[in-house]
Design a protein around this motif. Structure first.
Motif, mmCIF file in Angstrom:
data_model
loop_
_atom_site.group_PDB
_atom_site.id
_atom_site.type_symbol
_atom_site.label_atom_id
_atom_site.label_comp_id
_atom_site.label_asym_id
_atom_site.label_seq_id
_atom_site.Cartn_x
_atom_site.Cartn_y
_atom_site.Cartn_z
ATOM 1 N N LYS A 417 13.167 16.665 20.684
ATOM 2 C CA LYS A 417 12.150 17.704 20.662
ATOM 3 C C LYS A 417 10.732 17.221 19.953
ATOM 4 C CE LYS A 417 10.965 22.330 19.443
ATOM 5 N NZ LYS A 417 11.626 23.594 18.624
ATOM 6 N N ASN A 418 10.925 16.572 18.819
ATOM 7 C CA ASN A 418 9.841 16.039 17.948
ATOM 8 C C ASN A 418 9.524 14.570 18.196
ATOM 9 O OD1 ASN A 418 9.145 18.518 16.494
ATOM 10 N ND2 ASN A 418 11.098 18.308 15.725
ATOM 11 N N GLU A 419 10.085 13.803 19.264
ATOM 12 C CA GLU A 419 9.806 12.445 19.460
ATOM 13 C C GLU A 419 9.889 11.571 18.213
ATOM 14 O OE1 GLU A 419 6.276 12.991 21.723
ATOM 15 O OE2 GLU A 419 7.636 13.083 23.356
ATOM 16 N N LYS A 420 11.155 11.695 17.451
ATOM 17 C CA LYS A 420 11.313 11.005 16.307
ATOM 18 C C LYS A 420 12.660 10.483 16.308
ATOM 19 C CE LYS A 420 7.402 12.072 13.877
ATOM 20 N NZ LYS A 420 6.815 13.133 15.084
ATOM 21 N N VAL A 421 12.566 8.928 15.710
ATOM 22 C CA VAL A 421 14.069 8.363 15.496
ATOM 23 C C VAL A 421 14.024 8.146 13.900
ATOM 24 C CG1 VAL A 421 15.330 6.179 15.848
ATOM 25 C CG2 VAL A 421 14.384 7.492 17.662
ATOM 26 N N THR A 422 15.045 8.521 13.362
ATOM 27 C CA THR A 422 15.280 8.107 11.906
ATOM 28 C C THR A 422 16.407 7.332 11.791
ATOM 29 O OG1 THR A 422 14.534 10.459 11.298
ATOM 30 C CG2 THR A 422 15.822 9.413 9.441
ATOM 31 N N LEU A 423 16.204 6.204 11.238
ATOM 32 C CA LEU A 423 16.894 5.123 10.757
ATOM 33 C C LEU A 423 17.489 5.466 9.144
ATOM 34 C CD1 LEU A 423 15.351 2.080 12.236
ATOM 35 C CD2 LEU A 423 17.027 3.617 13.146
ATOM 36 N N PHE A 443 12.562 3.352 24.702
ATOM 37 C CA PHE A 443 11.285 4.238 24.320
ATOM 38 C C PHE A 443 10.327 3.069 24.735
ATOM 39 C CE2 PHE A 443 14.897 5.069 21.235
ATOM 40 C CZ PHE A 443 14.755 6.449 21.470
ATOM 41 N N ASP A 444 9.138 3.760 25.120
ATOM 42 C CA ASP A 444 7.958 2.756 25.389
ATOM 43 C C ASP A 444 7.272 2.434 23.890
ATOM 44 O OD1 ASP A 444 6.685 5.395 25.140
ATOM 45 O OD2 ASP A 444 5.922 5.362 27.141
ATOM 46 N N THR A 445 7.146 3.216 23.045
ATOM 47 C CA THR A 445 6.351 3.200 21.952
ATOM 48 C C THR A 445 7.079 3.530 20.879
ATOM 49 O OG1 THR A 445 4.623 4.262 20.859
ATOM 50 C CG2 THR A 445 5.255 5.205 22.675
ATOM 51 N N ALA A 446 6.833 3.047 19.822
ATOM 52 C CA ALA A 446 7.325 3.334 18.273
ATOM 53 C C ALA A 446 6.251 2.828 17.189
ATOM 54 C CB ALA A 446 8.882 2.663 18.344
ATOM 55 N N GLN A 447 6.387 3.680 16.176
ATOM 56 C CA GLN A 447 5.598 3.227 14.933
ATOM 57 C C GLN A 447 6.059 4.046 13.878
ATOM 58 O OE1 GLN A 447 1.543 4.361 14.984
ATOM 59 N NE2 GLN A 447 1.866 6.327 16.205
ATOM 60 N N VAL A 448 6.258 3.179 12.590
ATOM 61 C CA VAL A 448 6.526 3.794 11.420
ATOM 62 C C VAL A 448 5.919 4.875 10.966
ATOM 63 C CG1 VAL A 448 7.434 3.379 8.984
ATOM 64 C CG2 VAL A 448 7.930 1.735 11.054
ATOM 65 N N GLY A 483 6.417 -5.013 18.601
ATOM 66 C CA GLY A 483 6.820 -4.913 20.004
ATOM 67 C C GLY A 483 7.815 -3.569 20.155
ATOM 68 N N CYS A 484 9.063 -4.194 20.456
ATOM 69 C CA CYS A 484 10.191 -3.024 20.377
ATOM 70 C C CYS A 484 11.362 -3.556 19.188
ATOM 71 C CB CYS A 484 11.015 -3.221 21.979
ATOM 72 S SG CYS A 484 9.938 -2.381 23.134
ATOM 73 N N GLN A 485 10.670 -4.192 18.282
ATOM 74 C CA GLN A 485 11.567 -4.459 17.395
ATOM 75 C C GLN A 485 11.165 -3.966 15.813
ATOM 76 O OE1 GLN A 485 13.363 -6.238 19.816
ATOM 77 N NE2 GLN A 485 14.204 -7.189 17.949
ATOM 78 N N ARG A 499 11.464 6.545 9.431
ATOM 79 C CA ARG A 499 10.942 7.448 10.559
ATOM 80 C C ARG A 499 10.286 7.191 11.263
ATOM 81 N NH1 ARG A 499 9.698 12.942 9.869
ATOM 82 N NH2 ARG A 499 11.071 13.523 11.403
ATOM 83 N N LEU A 500 10.453 6.741 12.636
ATOM 84 C CA LEU A 500 9.725 6.354 13.969
ATOM 85 C C LEU A 500 9.314 7.257 14.541
ATOM 86 C CD1 LEU A 500 12.176 3.516 14.530
ATOM 87 C CD2 LEU A 500 10.276 3.389 13.193
ATOM 88 N N ASP A 501 7.986 7.440 15.212
ATOM 89 C CA ASP A 501 7.371 8.434 16.215
ATOM 90 C C ASP A 501 7.682 7.357 17.614
ATOM 91 O OD1 ASP A 501 5.961 9.384 18.024
ATOM 92 O OD2 ASP A 501 4.271 9.954 16.559
ATOM 93 N N VAL A 502 8.387 7.881 18.306
ATOM 94 C CA VAL A 502 8.666 7.040 19.508
ATOM 95 C C VAL A 502 7.732 7.847 20.732
ATOM 96 C CG1 VAL A 502 11.007 6.271 18.680
ATOM 97 C CG2 VAL A 502 10.963 8.402 19.881
ATOM 98 N N GLY A 503 7.041 8.649 20.726
ATOM 99 C CA GLY A 503 6.294 9.165 21.745
ATOM 100 C C GLY A 503 6.922 9.467 22.931
ATOM 101 N N ARG A 504 6.250 9.383 23.898
ATOM 102 C CA ARG A 504 6.934 10.017 25.251
ATOM 103 C C ARG A 504 6.937 8.679 26.182
ATOM 104 N NH1 ARG A 504 5.777 15.467 25.571
ATOM 105 N NH2 ARG A 504 4.241 16.241 24.277
#
Length: 508
Positions: A417-423, A443-448, A483-485, A499-504
């Motif tokens: 829902k909030n487009e986040k991945v938490t490690l 995921f097409d985008t990710a940022q910490v 990139g994707c790493q 916590r990563l914002d993985v967008g849409r």
């Protein structure tokens, strides 16, 4: 120490039940009296509830709480805790050799739980009592009006029934220490009939049947099989209990006990599947791991003390001082619950305040967070969503309780829902930094967007009233996305929440 890992958005374990981050509180020691309730304390409200403790509880966002026990419930008369306080009897608590004043009962606890925004999970006494008393208690709690027990509740100024869905059918009924211990067939039959009665009062009830008190009981896992053969079609969960410690002062073996817990969950999952197949049943049963925590610092000493003391009121009991090593262990255990969330739907840290607890409170004094508070809080806040499979390729170690234990422990949760991945990452290595290289797929985008860390503390470092934040998380650095790493260096003996914002959008 290079560690490669990968995850994919579509490689899912399960949608995590929010109740995986629940808690437990018992009429034991100072958990209730001078824990959550202390009339006359400078921080107490007009009803006697400590607001300083309540603030720390609220910050955990606990979904549900198990009450009133525990061993205490197996000789408890719930009627003693309702009605005018001045008329309530003082009883002997046979479980912990103390006096119970009954100044907090179901209605006071319900009021506190509402203030804390926590759902109640209630336990019934199937030790010294049985089906009829459980039925009466449920009617008092659940039925709107017009019957003896519901009208009794209304006469106690509680007009609306409580919306309690989860009901524990006794506690550790296999234990020889338990008041009213039963064998598996006897208990399974009683649990079956009690569950039927409770569900006749309210069809939305979820019944939790007692599994073994722990995985070292001589009747484990036959107990689970025999109990479920008696009640499978009429219950919803089976409970697991397990406590942990490092009495041998072997840190890596201590951490390896998390793998042992995974085997415990897997074994009971197999028993559930076996009984379901044997009975040709259509319903599914899940695991309620409703007692877990570190318990060893005070265990032996307190075991000697409480068996000889002269029935005190709310004595200090099992007030563990948790250290940084314990925080790393709890972080890893929560990771295991995330990875096993297809089986474990409910789990309760035992307990919440003062007694083997993440929160401590001095009588008449201050309250503070113990070291284990923080990994529990982070999991509760950010561990809700879909548990993702994470493949980890890195160095491992063997110990007495498990082989091939990953030095780097990783769990991942996708909040769609909030487009986040938490490690959630724990570097268990005593000396080496982990160089993380984690591939994100799907995921097409990710940022910490957030990185919290607990590192650099001595394994025996603790918090206390004079140093409440000696061991606490702080902002981390050095972990980013290329990139994707996801790449970064994780210090030895460290815990990280990234916590990563993985967008849409999606990539293949």
């Amino acid at each position: 120490m290079l560690v490669r890992a990968s995850l994919h958005r579509d490689f899912k374990i399960s949608t995590i039940d929010d109740r995986l981050y629940s808690a437990f509180i018992e009429h034991m020691g100072r958990a209730i009296y001078s824990g959550i309730y202390e009339p006359g304390h400078p921080e107490a409200d007009s009803n006697g509830f400590r607001l300083d403790v309540l603030d720390l509880v609220r910050a955990l966002k606990i979904p549900a709480i198990r009450y009133p026990g525990g061993n205490f419930v197996s000789a408890y008369r719930w009627e003693d805790g309702v009605g005018p306080k001045e008329q309530r009897p003082v009883r002997l608590d046979l479980a912990w050799r103390s006096k119970e004043t009954n100044q907090v009962g179901i209605n006071e606890f319900a009021q506190w739980a509402e203030m804390a925004d926590i759902d109640m999970m209630l336990a019934v006494n199937l030790g010294s009592r049985g089906l009829e008393d459980a039925r009466n208690f449920a009617e008092y709690v659940l039925h709107p009006s017009g019957t003896y027990w519901s009208e009794l509740r209304r006469s106690h100024d509680v007009n609306k029934p409580y919306d309690v869905k989860m009901w524990c059918l006794g506690n550790e009924m296999d234990g020889p220490w338990q008041v009213g211990q039963k064998n598996a067939r006897e208990y399974g039959h009683l649990a079956n009939e009690t569950s039927k009665a409770l569900k006749a009062i309210n069809g939305n009830i979820e019944a939790i049947v007692c599994g073994s008190s722990n995985d070292e009981m001589p009747t484990y896992p036959d107990w689970e099989r025999e109990v479920l053969e008696e009640c499978y079609e009429n219950v919803d969960y089976i409970s697991l209990h397990k406590y942990f410690g490092n009495s041998s002062n072997d840190t890596l073996n201590y951490f390896g006990k998390i793998e042992e817990t995974g085997r415990y969950i897997q074994a009971i999952g197999g028993v559930i599947d076996f009984v379901k197949a044997k009975k040709r049943a259509k319903n599914d049963i899940y695991i309620c791991f409703d007692e877990w925590n570190v318990w060893y610092h005070q265990r032996e000493e307190d075991s000697r003390r409480w068996k000889t003391w002269d029935w005190p009121e709310a004595p200090d009991l099992l007030e563990e001082d948790y250290n940084f090593e314990d925080a790393l262990f709890v972080a890893g255990l929560l990771n295991e619950f995330i990875r096993r969330s297809d089986r474990v739907r409910i789990a309760c840290i035992a307990q919440l305040v003062n007694v083997i607890a993440p929160i401590r409170a001095e009588k008449g004094g201050v309250a503070w967070c113990q070291t284990i508070y923080y990994p529990y809080q982070f999991a509760s806040l950010y561990g809700r969503g879909v548990a993702l499979n994470v493949s980890v390729d890195g160095p491992t170690y063997d110990c007495s309780v498990a082989d091939d234990v990953n030095y780097l422990d990783v769990a991942a949760v996708h909040d769609e829902k909030n487009e986040k991945v938490t490690l959630f990452l724990v570097n268990r290595h005593l000396e080496e930094t982990a160089e993380l290289d984690l591939s994100l797929h799907g995921f097409d985008t990710a940022q910490v967007v957030e990185h919290k860390v607990m590192e650099g503390f001595g394994l025996r470092d603790t918090n206390g009233p004079d140093k409440p934040s000696a061991v606490a998380p702080f902002d981390g650095v050095g972990v980013g996305v290329e990139g994707c790493q996801v790449k970064g260096k994780l210090s030895p003996l460290s815990y990280h929440v990234v916590r990563l914002d993985v967008g849409r959008g999606v990539i293949s």
